[in-house]
Design a protein around this motif. Structure first.
Motif, PDB file in Angstrom:
ATOM      1  N   LYS A 221     -43.973 -14.331  30.982  1.00 31.79           N
ATOM      2  CA  LYS A 221     -42.946 -15.255  31.464  1.00 31.79           C
ATOM      3  C   LYS A 221     -42.962 -16.545  30.646  1.00 31.79           C
ATOM      4  O   LYS A 221     -41.908 -17.053  30.240  1.00 31.79           O
ATOM      5  CB  LYS A 221     -43.183 -15.572  32.937  1.00 31.79           C
ATOM      6  CG  LYS A 221     -42.225 -16.618  33.523  1.00 31.79           C
ATOM      7  CD  LYS A 221     -42.456 -16.819  35.001  1.00 31.79           C
ATOM      8  CE  LYS A 221     -43.819 -17.440  35.287  1.00 31.79           C
ATOM      9  NZ  LYS A 221     -43.897 -18.854  34.805  1.00 31.79           N
ATOM     10  N   ASN A 222     -44.158 -17.054  30.377  1.00 32.19           N
ATOM     11  CA  ASN A 222     -44.269 -18.275  29.592  1.00 32.19           C
ATOM     12  C   ASN A 222     -43.848 -18.049  28.139  1.00 32.19           C
ATOM     13  O   ASN A 222     -43.242 -18.933  27.509  1.00 32.19           O
ATOM     14  CB  ASN A 222     -45.692 -18.812  29.658  1.00 32.19           C
ATOM     15  CG  ASN A 222     -46.028 -19.407  31.013  1.00 32.19           C
ATOM     16  OD1 ASN A 222     -45.144 -19.727  31.798  1.00 32.19           O
ATOM     17  ND2 ASN A 222     -47.317 -19.540  31.302  1.00 32.19           N
ATOM     18  N   PHE A 223     -44.174 -16.894  27.602  1.00 33.32           N
ATOM     19  CA  PHE A 223     -43.756 -16.522  26.246  1.00 33.32           C
ATOM     20  C   PHE A 223     -42.233 -16.588  26.134  1.00 33.32           C
ATOM     21  O   PHE A 223     -41.675 -17.218  25.226  1.00 33.32           O
ATOM     22  CB  PHE A 223     -44.287 -15.126  25.927  1.00 33.32           C
ATOM     23  CG  PHE A 223     -43.754 -14.503  24.667  1.00 33.32           C
ATOM     24  CD1 PHE A 223     -43.316 -15.265  23.591  1.00 33.32           C
ATOM     25  CD2 PHE A 223     -43.689 -13.125  24.558  1.00 33.32           C
ATOM     26  CE1 PHE A 223     -42.831 -14.659  22.433  1.00 33.32           C
ATOM     27  CE2 PHE A 223     -43.201 -12.517  23.417  1.00 33.32           C
ATOM     28  CZ  PHE A 223     -42.772 -13.283  22.344  1.00 33.32           C
ATOM     29  N   VAL A 224     -41.553 -15.950  27.054  1.00 36.92           N
ATOM     30  CA  VAL A 224     -40.093 -15.921  27.034  1.00 36.92           C
ATOM     31  C   VAL A 224     -39.519 -17.332  27.169  1.00 36.92           C
ATOM     32  O   VAL A 224     -38.562 -17.700  26.466  1.00 36.92           O
ATOM     33  CB  VAL A 224     -39.548 -15.006  28.154  1.00 36.92           C
ATOM     34  CG1 VAL A 224     -38.030 -15.132  28.272  1.00 36.92           C
ATOM     35  CG2 VAL A 224     -39.946 -13.554  27.902  1.00 36.92           C
ATOM     36  N   GLU A 225     -40.119 -18.142  28.024  1.00 37.53           N
ATOM     37  CA  GLU A 225     -39.614 -19.495  28.234  1.00 37.53           C
ATOM     38  C   GLU A 225     -39.834 -20.368  26.999  1.00 37.53           C
ATOM     39  O   GLU A 225     -38.959 -21.166  26.620  1.00 37.53           O
ATOM     40  CB  GLU A 225     -40.282 -20.130  29.452  1.00 37.53           C
ATOM     41  CG  GLU A 225     -39.777 -21.519  29.808  1.00 37.53           C
ATOM     42  CD  GLU A 225     -38.309 -21.561  30.179  1.00 37.53           C
ATOM     43  OE1 GLU A 225     -37.739 -22.676  30.201  1.00 37.53           O
ATOM     44  OE2 GLU A 225     -37.714 -20.500  30.450  1.00 37.53           O
ATOM     45  N   VAL A 226     -40.990 -20.227  26.361  1.00 34.12           N
ATOM     46  CA  VAL A 226     -41.255 -20.969  25.125  1.00 34.12           C
ATOM     47  C   VAL A 226     -40.219 -20.604  24.063  1.00 34.12           C
ATOM     48  O   VAL A 226     -39.659 -21.473  23.378  1.00 34.12           O
ATOM     49  CB  VAL A 226     -42.682 -20.685  24.615  1.00 34.12           C
ATOM     50  CG1 VAL A 226     -42.843 -21.139  23.169  1.00 34.12           C
ATOM     51  CG2 VAL A 226     -43.713 -21.379  25.496  1.00 34.12           C
ATOM     52  N   TYR A 227     -39.949 -19.313  23.936  1.00 38.96           N
ATOM     53  CA  TYR A 227     -38.956 -18.864  22.955  1.00 38.96           C
ATOM     54  C   TYR A 227     -37.566 -19.379  23.330  1.00 38.96           C
ATOM     55  O   TYR A 227     -36.814 -19.858  22.467  1.00 38.96           O
ATOM     56  CB  TYR A 227     -38.953 -17.339  22.878  1.00 38.96           C
ATOM     57  CG  TYR A 227     -37.886 -16.806  21.949  1.00 38.96           C
ATOM     58  CD1 TYR A 227     -38.070 -16.812  20.572  1.00 38.96           C
ATOM     59  CD2 TYR A 227     -36.675 -16.326  22.463  1.00 38.96           C
ATOM     60  CE1 TYR A 227     -37.083 -16.342  19.721  1.00 38.96           C
ATOM     61  CE2 TYR A 227     -35.680 -15.856  21.619  1.00 38.96           C
ATOM     62  CZ  TYR A 227     -35.891 -15.872  20.245  1.00 38.96           C
ATOM     63  OH  TYR A 227     -34.902 -15.420  19.407  1.00 38.96           O
ATOM     64  N   ARG A 228     -37.223 -19.311  24.604  1.00 34.65           N
ATOM     65  CA  ARG A 228     -35.903 -19.754  25.061  1.00 34.65           C
ATOM     66  C   ARG A 228     -35.691 -21.237  24.793  1.00 34.65           C
ATOM     67  O   ARG A 228     -34.573 -21.665  24.493  1.00 34.65           O
ATOM     68  CB  ARG A 228     -35.755 -19.468  26.559  1.00 34.65           C
ATOM     69  CG  ARG A 228     -34.345 -19.689  27.097  1.00 34.65           C
ATOM     70  CD  ARG A 228     -34.297 -19.531  28.595  1.00 34.65           C
ATOM     71  NE  ARG A 228     -34.976 -20.623  29.289  1.00 34.65           N
ATOM     72  CZ  ARG A 228     -34.426 -21.820  29.506  1.00 34.65           C
ATOM     73  NH1 ARG A 228     -33.199 -22.075  29.072  1.00 34.65           N
ATOM     74  NH2 ARG A 228     -35.099 -22.758  30.146  1.00 34.65           N
ATOM     75  N   ARG A 229     -36.774 -22.015  24.874  1.00 30.31           N
ATOM     76  CA  ARG A 229     -36.681 -23.457  24.635  1.00 30.31           C
ATOM     77  C   ARG A 229     -36.614 -23.804  23.150  1.00 30.31           C
ATOM     78  O   ARG A 229     -36.463 -24.958  22.780  1.00 30.31           O
ATOM     79  CB  ARG A 229     -37.881 -24.168  25.253  1.00 30.31           C
ATOM     80  CG  ARG A 229     -37.971 -24.067  26.762  1.00 30.31           C
ATOM     81  CD  ARG A 229     -37.085 -25.071  27.476  1.00 30.31           C
ATOM     82  NE  ARG A 229     -37.447 -25.151  28.876  1.00 30.31           N
ATOM     83  CZ  ARG A 229     -38.225 -26.090  29.401  1.00 30.31           C
ATOM     84  NH1 ARG A 229     -38.732 -27.035  28.635  1.00 30.31           N
ATOM     85  NH2 ARG A 229     -38.513 -26.077  30.695  1.00 30.31           N
ATOM     86  N   GLY A 230     -36.785 -22.802  22.294  1.00 29.50           N
ATOM     87  CA  GLY A 230     -36.652 -23.036  20.865  1.00 29.50           C
ATOM     88  C   GLY A 230     -37.911 -23.466  20.152  1.00 29.50           C
ATOM     89  O   GLY A 230     -37.855 -23.904  18.995  1.00 29.50           O
ATOM     90  N   LEU A 231     -39.089 -23.348  20.801  1.00 35.20           N
ATOM     91  CA  LEU A 231     -40.336 -23.698  20.138  1.00 35.20           C
ATOM     92  C   LEU A 231     -40.705 -22.620  19.120  1.00 35.20           C
ATOM     93  O   LEU A 231     -40.420 -21.430  19.305  1.00 35.20           O
ATOM     94  CB  LEU A 231     -41.479 -23.846  21.149  1.00 35.20           C
ATOM     95  CG  LEU A 231     -41.606 -25.191  21.862  1.00 35.20           C
ATOM     96  CD1 LEU A 231     -40.504 -25.338  22.898  1.00 35.20           C
ATOM     97  CD2 LEU A 231     -42.978 -25.320  22.516  1.00 35.20           C
TER      98      LEU A 231
END
Length: 267
Positions: free
Chosen positions: A158-168
Motif C-alpha cells: 500500500k505504501n509502495f503504491v502511494e509513494v509511486y502515486r505521489r511521484g517520488l
C-alpha cells in the motif's frame, strides 16, 4: 534528544555519506547484522576495533546537533553530496523527520533504504525534499513475508503504491534466497511491479548466509535466472555483485571515532 544513528562512513567514489540507524521495526531471519553491525566495506581490522571498543552501541548515538556538525564538516571538507539513510530502519527513528530536514537544509541529496512499513508517515517530507526511495521487499508471497520479517506485506505494498502515486523516485530491492525467495518468486514480484510501472528499477541482491538459517548463497546461474525472469516484465533489472559492483575508491570512517591510531582509509 538523540537519534539512533550510530555509524557513518564516507565513500569518496560518489561523495556519499552512509548514515546507519540502529533501530529496526522488522526481525528479518536473514538480517545481515547477525554477521556484524559495522560497515562491511571497512577493513576487518577497523571493524574488529569498533566491535571490541563500542559494545554499548547506544553510547555513540548522535544528537541532532552532532549530526548537523558532522554533515556540515563532510560537506565542507570532503565535498559530500549524497546522504544515504540505512540501517536498521531509518523510519523507525522518532527523529527521522528532523534528520531529513537537517540534511536537506545543507543541500544533500537524500536516499532512503527502507522496508517501507512506515513510509506513509513521511511521504510528505520525502516528497518535499525529492528523496530517492529504495524499498526492500523480501517476498511477494504474503505468508513468506510474514514468516521472514514478522510484518505483513499489505502495508508495504500500500505504501509502495502511494509513494509511486505521489511521484517520488523509487526503486525496489529483493534478495535471491535459494529455496525461499528464488527465481520463480522474484518473477512474481517483477510481475507485480510491472502492473504499477514496468520502468521501475528492480535490484536483486544475493543472499548472504547468516547463523541459524537454513539457506545458502545463490549460485551465479541462479542469480542470472532470476534476472532473466524479472526482465520479462521490467525494463530495468540489475544483479548486485554481478552487474552492480562494490564501491571503488576510499572509504572513510566518520563516526564513531577510532579509539586507536588506525588509518580509517580503505581501498
Amino acid at each position: 534528544m538523540k537519534t539512533s544513528i550510530y555509524h557513518i562512513t564516507f565513500f569518496d567514489a560518489n561523495k556519499s555519506l552512509y548514515i546507519q540507524f540502529h533501530n529496526c521495526n522488522f526481525r528479518c531471519l536473514g538480517c545481515i547484522r547477525r554477521l556484524g553491525i559495522w560497515d562491511s566495506h571497512l577493513s576487518r581490522e577497523i571493524r574488529d576495533i569498533l566491535m571490541s571498543f563500542y559494545r554499548d552501541v547506544e553510547s555513540v548515538y548522535l544528537s541532532i546537533d552532532a549530526l548537523r556538525s558532522i554533515a556540515l564538516y563532510t560537506k565542507d571538507f570532503l565535498d559530500a553530496r549524497i546522504a544515504i539513510l540505512g540501517g536498521g530502519e531509518p523510519t523507525a527513528d522518532k527523529m527521522f523527520r528532523e534528520v531529513v530536514e537537517i540534511l536537506n537544509g545543507i543541500d544533500m541529496e537524500i536516499r532512503v533504504l527502507t522496508n517501507g512499513y512506515n513510509l506513509d508517515r513521511y511521504i510528505d517530507i520525502l516528497g518535499d525534499v525529492d528523496a530517492y526511495i529504495v524499498l526492500s521487499i523480501k517476498s511477494i508471497d504474503r505468508d513468506k513475508h510474514l514468516f521472514y520479517t514478522g510484518r505483513d506485506l499489505d502495508t508495504i505494498l500500500k505504501n509502495f503504491v502511494e509513494v509511486y502515486r505521489r511521484g517520488l523516485r523509487i526503486s525496489i530491492e529483493t534478495i535471491d534466497i535459494p529455496g525461499f525467495n528464488d527465481p520463480s518468486d522474484i518473477e512474481k514480484l517483477a510481475m507485480y511491479i510491472s502492473s504499477i510501472d514496468p520502468s521501475i528499477e528492480l535490484i536483486i541482491d544475493s543472499y548472504i548466509p547468516v547463523p541459524q538459517t537454513p539457506w545458502g548463497r545463490p549460485s551465479e546461474t541462479e542469480m542470472l535466472e532470476a534476472g532473466k525472469r524479472a526482465r520479462k516484465y521490467l525494463k530495468n533489472v540489475y544483479l548486485r555483485g554481478l552487474e552492480i559492483s562494490k564501491p571503488i575508491g576510499n572509504i572513510l570512517l566518520i563516526h564513531p571515532p577510532l579509539p586507536l591510531k588506525v588509518s580509517p582509509c580503505n581501498k
